[in-house]
Design a protein around this motif. Sequence first.
Motif, short mmCIF file in Angstrom:
data_model
loop_
_atom_site.label_atom_id
_atom_site.label_comp_id
_atom_site.label_asym_id
_atom_site.label_seq_id
_atom_site.Cartn_x
_atom_site.Cartn_y
_atom_site.Cartn_z
N UNK A 75 0.87 -1.16 0.10
CA UNK A 75 0.06 -0.05 -0.05
C UNK A 75 0.99 1.11 -0.04
N UNK A 76 2.10 1.18 0.19
CA UNK A 76 3.18 2.22 0.06
C UNK A 76 3.83 2.34 -1.14
N UNK A 77 3.23 1.61 -2.04
CA UNK A 77 3.92 1.50 -3.26
C UNK A 77 3.82 2.85 -4.21
N UNK A 78 5.01 2.95 -5.21
CA UNK A 78 4.90 4.39 -6.13
C UNK A 78 3.92 4.59 -6.88
N UNK A 79 3.21 3.37 -7.45
CA UNK A 79 2.16 3.59 -8.46
C UNK A 79 0.83 3.80 -7.71
N UNK A 82 1.28 7.64 -7.30
CA UNK A 82 1.51 8.33 -8.29
C UNK A 82 0.14 8.58 -8.76
N UNK A 83 -0.78 7.58 -8.83
CA UNK A 83 -2.20 7.75 -9.00
C UNK A 83 -3.04 8.78 -8.30
N UNK A 84 -2.80 8.70 -7.16
CA UNK A 84 -3.33 9.93 -6.03
C UNK A 84 -2.80 11.29 -6.48
N UNK A 85 -1.45 11.34 -6.87
CA UNK A 85 -1.06 12.68 -7.31
C UNK A 85 -1.61 13.04 -8.69
N UNK A 86 -1.64 12.12 -9.73
CA UNK A 86 -2.23 12.52 -10.63
C UNK A 86 -3.80 13.01 -10.56
N UNK A 87 -4.38 12.37 -9.62
CA UNK A 87 -5.84 12.84 -9.51
C UNK A 87 -6.15 13.99 -8.45
N UNK A 88 -4.99 14.47 -8.01
CA UNK A 88 -5.10 15.77 -6.95
C UNK A 88 -5.59 16.90 -7.46
N UNK A 89 -5.38 17.39 -8.92
CA UNK A 89 -5.95 18.41 -9.29
C UNK A 89 -7.59 18.33 -9.56
N UNK A 90 -8.14 17.18 -9.85
CA UNK A 90 -9.61 17.04 -9.70
C UNK A 90 -10.28 16.90 -8.46
N UNK A 91 -9.40 16.97 -7.46
CA UNK A 91 -10.06 16.74 -5.94
C UNK A 91 -10.08 17.69 -5.06
N UNK A 118 -8.60 4.41 -2.81
CA UNK A 118 -7.94 3.50 -3.22
C UNK A 118 -8.84 2.08 -2.80
N UNK A 119 -9.87 2.28 -1.90
CA UNK A 119 -10.92 1.23 -1.67
C UNK A 119 -11.42 0.87 -3.25
N UNK A 120 -11.99 1.90 -3.68
CA UNK A 120 -12.68 1.79 -5.21
C UNK A 120 -11.79 1.20 -6.15
N UNK A 121 -10.38 1.44 -5.99
CA UNK A 121 -9.33 1.15 -7.17
C UNK A 121 -9.68 -0.39 -7.29
#
Length: 253
Positions: A75-79, A82-91, A118-121
């Motif tokens: 759960x501490x992985x880089x991908x 990265x997904x969270x970071x790419x979604x931040x502008x829309x959150x 992450x649960x929905x992922x």
Amino acid sequence: MTLLHPGGVFAAVKSHFADPQNVEDIRLAVGSEQEPLLLSPSEAHGALHGSDADPVLSAAIWREVIRAAQSEADPRGKWQLLLVWLLLPRLGGTVYRVSTRLRTNRADLESEMVLALLEALEGQDPEFPGVADALIASARGSAWRYARSARRAVPVGHIESITRDDRHPGAADEDESEDSVPFDWELEVSPPDRPDGFSAPLRITLTAAQVEEARLGALAHRFGLPDAVLRTQGTRRRRRIGRVSLRPDGRRR
């Protein structure tokens, strides 16, 4: 993914990707396996949120980063990060609206949104065209639900003032000092309008300790906790015989 930051999880994620040492070995392969397009995190971010974003390339980026995040066991992985970071502008806009309208702590909202994301992922299909929108919808919905549920729990700073409220049974007309001497109370039970009740009013003198139990019970009912009160009174069912009126002897209601 576990990051601790005084500014909240969003700030922690942004700070992580602002450090070149954390992203130097991250490359997202997009396109065919024979000739993939390798994108750094900043390049993927610009391709998704830049003014000249290409819908086809954006869909491919979301597909690959979601697939990589789903295959990650740590759960501490880089991908996943990265997904969270790419979604931040829309959150970020949702966090602002929810925290402003419902007065909810921003850091708590951000944590709830990331957890929901992450649960929905796990149940998403990376090939689905609107997979990123589905993740965002889950995160936004979780933020609104959390904020509305948090509003129901209102902290009370002065419990003494509530017990003295005029609408509370036994409320005093004026403030009493903490070292005041407890006084006895008079309990009057009026007969009901039917022949199987009492034939005359009944008066009983109560001690201050007994009255305090009644106060606590009334407070519990006032806060909408009748079930909690019933659980403290045993399990025997009793037949109602009349209406009870409780007031301090010689004081105004």
